[in-house]
Write a protein that holds these residues in place. Structure first.
Motif, short mmCIF file in Angstrom:
data_model
loop_
_atom_site.label_atom_id
_atom_site.label_comp_id
_atom_site.label_asym_id
_atom_site.label_seq_id
_atom_site.Cartn_x
_atom_site.Cartn_y
_atom_site.Cartn_z
N VAL A 105 -138.80 -29.10 -65.17
CA VAL A 105 -139.08 -29.04 -63.80
C VAL A 105 -137.97 -29.29 -62.92
CG1 VAL A 105 -141.36 -30.27 -63.93
CG2 VAL A 105 -139.35 -31.59 -63.83
N SER A 106 -136.86 -29.49 -63.62
CA SER A 106 -135.33 -29.41 -62.87
C SER A 106 -134.77 -28.08 -62.73
CB SER A 106 -134.51 -30.27 -63.72
OG SER A 106 -134.83 -31.56 -63.86
N SER A 107 -135.40 -27.13 -63.48
CA SER A 107 -134.93 -25.66 -63.50
C SER A 107 -135.44 -24.80 -62.24
CB SER A 107 -135.12 -24.99 -64.59
OG SER A 107 -136.75 -24.69 -64.65
N ASP A 108 -134.61 -23.93 -61.77
CA ASP A 108 -135.01 -23.07 -60.54
C ASP A 108 -136.63 -22.14 -60.82
OD1 ASP A 108 -132.73 -23.75 -58.94
OD2 ASP A 108 -131.72 -22.23 -59.67
N GLN A 109 -136.56 -21.78 -62.41
CA GLN A 109 -137.71 -21.32 -62.46
C GLN A 109 -138.96 -22.16 -62.65
OE1 GLN A 109 -134.77 -21.20 -64.37
NE2 GLN A 109 -133.92 -19.24 -64.31
N GLY A 110 -138.78 -23.44 -63.21
CA GLY A 110 -139.87 -24.16 -63.51
C GLY A 110 -140.37 -24.63 -61.83
N LEU A 111 -139.62 -24.94 -61.29
CA LEU A 111 -139.90 -25.16 -59.97
C LEU A 111 -140.71 -24.16 -59.07
CD1 LEU A 111 -136.94 -27.42 -58.48
CD2 LEU A 111 -139.29 -28.29 -58.91
N ALA A 112 -140.18 -23.03 -59.19
CA ALA A 112 -140.75 -21.79 -58.54
C ALA A 112 -142.22 -21.62 -59.08
CB ALA A 112 -140.07 -20.47 -58.80
N LEU A 113 -142.19 -21.61 -60.68
CA LEU A 113 -143.67 -21.52 -61.09
C LEU A 113 -144.55 -22.82 -60.81
CD1 LEU A 113 -145.18 -19.86 -63.29
CD2 LEU A 113 -144.27 -21.48 -65.05
N ILE A 114 -143.98 -23.92 -60.70
CA ILE A 114 -144.98 -25.09 -60.32
C ILE A 114 -145.51 -24.69 -58.82
CG2 ILE A 114 -145.09 -27.28 -59.54
CD1 ILE A 114 -143.18 -27.78 -61.98
N ARG A 115 -144.61 -24.36 -58.09
CA ARG A 115 -144.94 -24.06 -56.44
C ARG A 115 -145.85 -22.97 -56.36
NH1 ARG A 115 -139.50 -24.75 -54.75
NH2 ARG A 115 -139.32 -26.74 -53.75
N PHE A 117 -147.96 -21.86 -58.81
CA PHE A 117 -149.39 -22.01 -59.50
C PHE A 117 -150.00 -23.12 -58.70
CE2 PHE A 117 -152.04 -24.62 -62.49
CZ PHE A 117 -152.39 -23.54 -63.12
N CYS A 118 -149.55 -23.95 -57.92
CA CYS A 118 -150.04 -25.00 -57.02
C CYS A 118 -150.78 -24.42 -55.82
CB CYS A 118 -149.19 -26.18 -56.58
SG CYS A 118 -148.64 -27.29 -57.76
N ARG A 119 -150.24 -23.16 -55.45
CA ARG A 119 -150.98 -22.08 -54.13
C ARG A 119 -152.22 -21.66 -54.71
NH1 ARG A 119 -145.21 -21.32 -52.78
NH2 ARG A 119 -145.45 -19.37 -53.87
N ILE A 120 -152.37 -21.32 -56.07
CA ILE A 120 -153.57 -20.74 -56.45
C ILE A 120 -154.73 -21.85 -56.43
CG2 ILE A 120 -154.63 -19.58 -58.65
CD1 ILE A 120 -151.79 -18.96 -59.56
N GLU A 121 -155.75 -21.29 -55.73
CA GLU A 121 -156.93 -22.28 -55.61
C GLU A 121 -157.92 -22.00 -56.31
OE1 GLU A 121 -157.88 -22.29 -51.42
OE2 GLU A 121 -155.97 -22.49 -50.53
N ASP A 122 -158.09 -20.69 -56.89
CA ASP A 122 -159.31 -20.35 -57.93
C ASP A 122 -159.09 -20.86 -59.18
OD1 ASP A 122 -161.18 -19.02 -59.46
OD2 ASP A 122 -161.10 -17.42 -58.13
N GLU A 123 -159.95 -21.94 -59.68
CA GLU A 123 -159.76 -22.39 -61.01
C GLU A 123 -159.63 -21.36 -61.93
OE1 GLU A 123 -159.04 -25.61 -62.07
OE2 GLU A 123 -158.75 -26.00 -59.73
N LYS A 124 -160.48 -20.58 -61.89
CA LYS A 124 -160.60 -19.29 -62.98
C LYS A 124 -159.34 -18.47 -63.03
CE LYS A 124 -165.60 -18.79 -62.50
NZ LYS A 124 -166.78 -17.90 -62.31
N VAL A 125 -158.55 -18.12 -61.88
CA VAL A 125 -157.45 -17.53 -61.79
C VAL A 125 -156.42 -18.45 -62.38
CG1 VAL A 125 -155.62 -16.79 -60.31
CG2 VAL A 125 -157.90 -16.13 -59.72
#
Length: 142
Positions: A105-115, A117-125
């Motif tokens: 979560v301290s890495s650029d890639q980790g934060l980008a992935l978290i952000r 992923f959090c914008r994906i609203e569809d649980e199946k996706v």
């Protein structure tokens, strides 16, 4: 006569941890090092040194950073590896982050992935994204 080259001291683990937490919060807030530096009265290079742990952050400066980043000072010490808690975190709470997760979560890639992923609203996706990442990780092991 032989002269010794002075040894470079390694940053203390607590300074590295505090620096990672500063960076993690700053990046999460999408704030540039220069912006943080300006807000606390230092250069962006000094912010870099704080974030790497090469320069220790004093108490009053840490309070300034906490104010700018809108977190309590205790935030910077949460989930510190090696703290003597007998398996519990601060104030008896279980520790929330393992060292590997903290690094992620301290890495650029980790934060980008978290952000993202959090914008994906569809649980199946979301479930399919997790399956894809797991498949890619397994493929790399082979």
């Amino acid at each position: 006569m032989l002269t010794r080259t002075p040894e470079r001291k390694q940053p203390a683990p607590v300074d590295v941890h505090v620096g990672r937490r500063i960076r993690m919060r700053r990046v999460w807030m999408e704030m540039a090092q220069a912006t943080l530096g300006e807000a606390i009265g230092v250069t962006f290079q000094q912010v870099q040194k704080y974030e790497k742990g090469t320069n220790r952050v004093g108490a009053s400066r840490l309070q300034q950073i906490a104010d700018v980043l809108q977190v309590p000072v205790s935030y910077f010490f949460e989930d510190m590896p090696g703290e003597a808690t007998n398996g519990a975190g601060v104030a008896g709470r279980p520790s929330a982050l393992h060292p590997e997760l903290m690094q992620f979560v301290s890495s650029d890639q980790g934060l980008a992935l978290i952000r993202a992923f959090c914008r994906i609203e569809d649980e199946k996706v979301r479930a399919r994204v997790v399956s894809l990442v797991k498949a890619l990780a397994e493929q790399d092991r082979s």
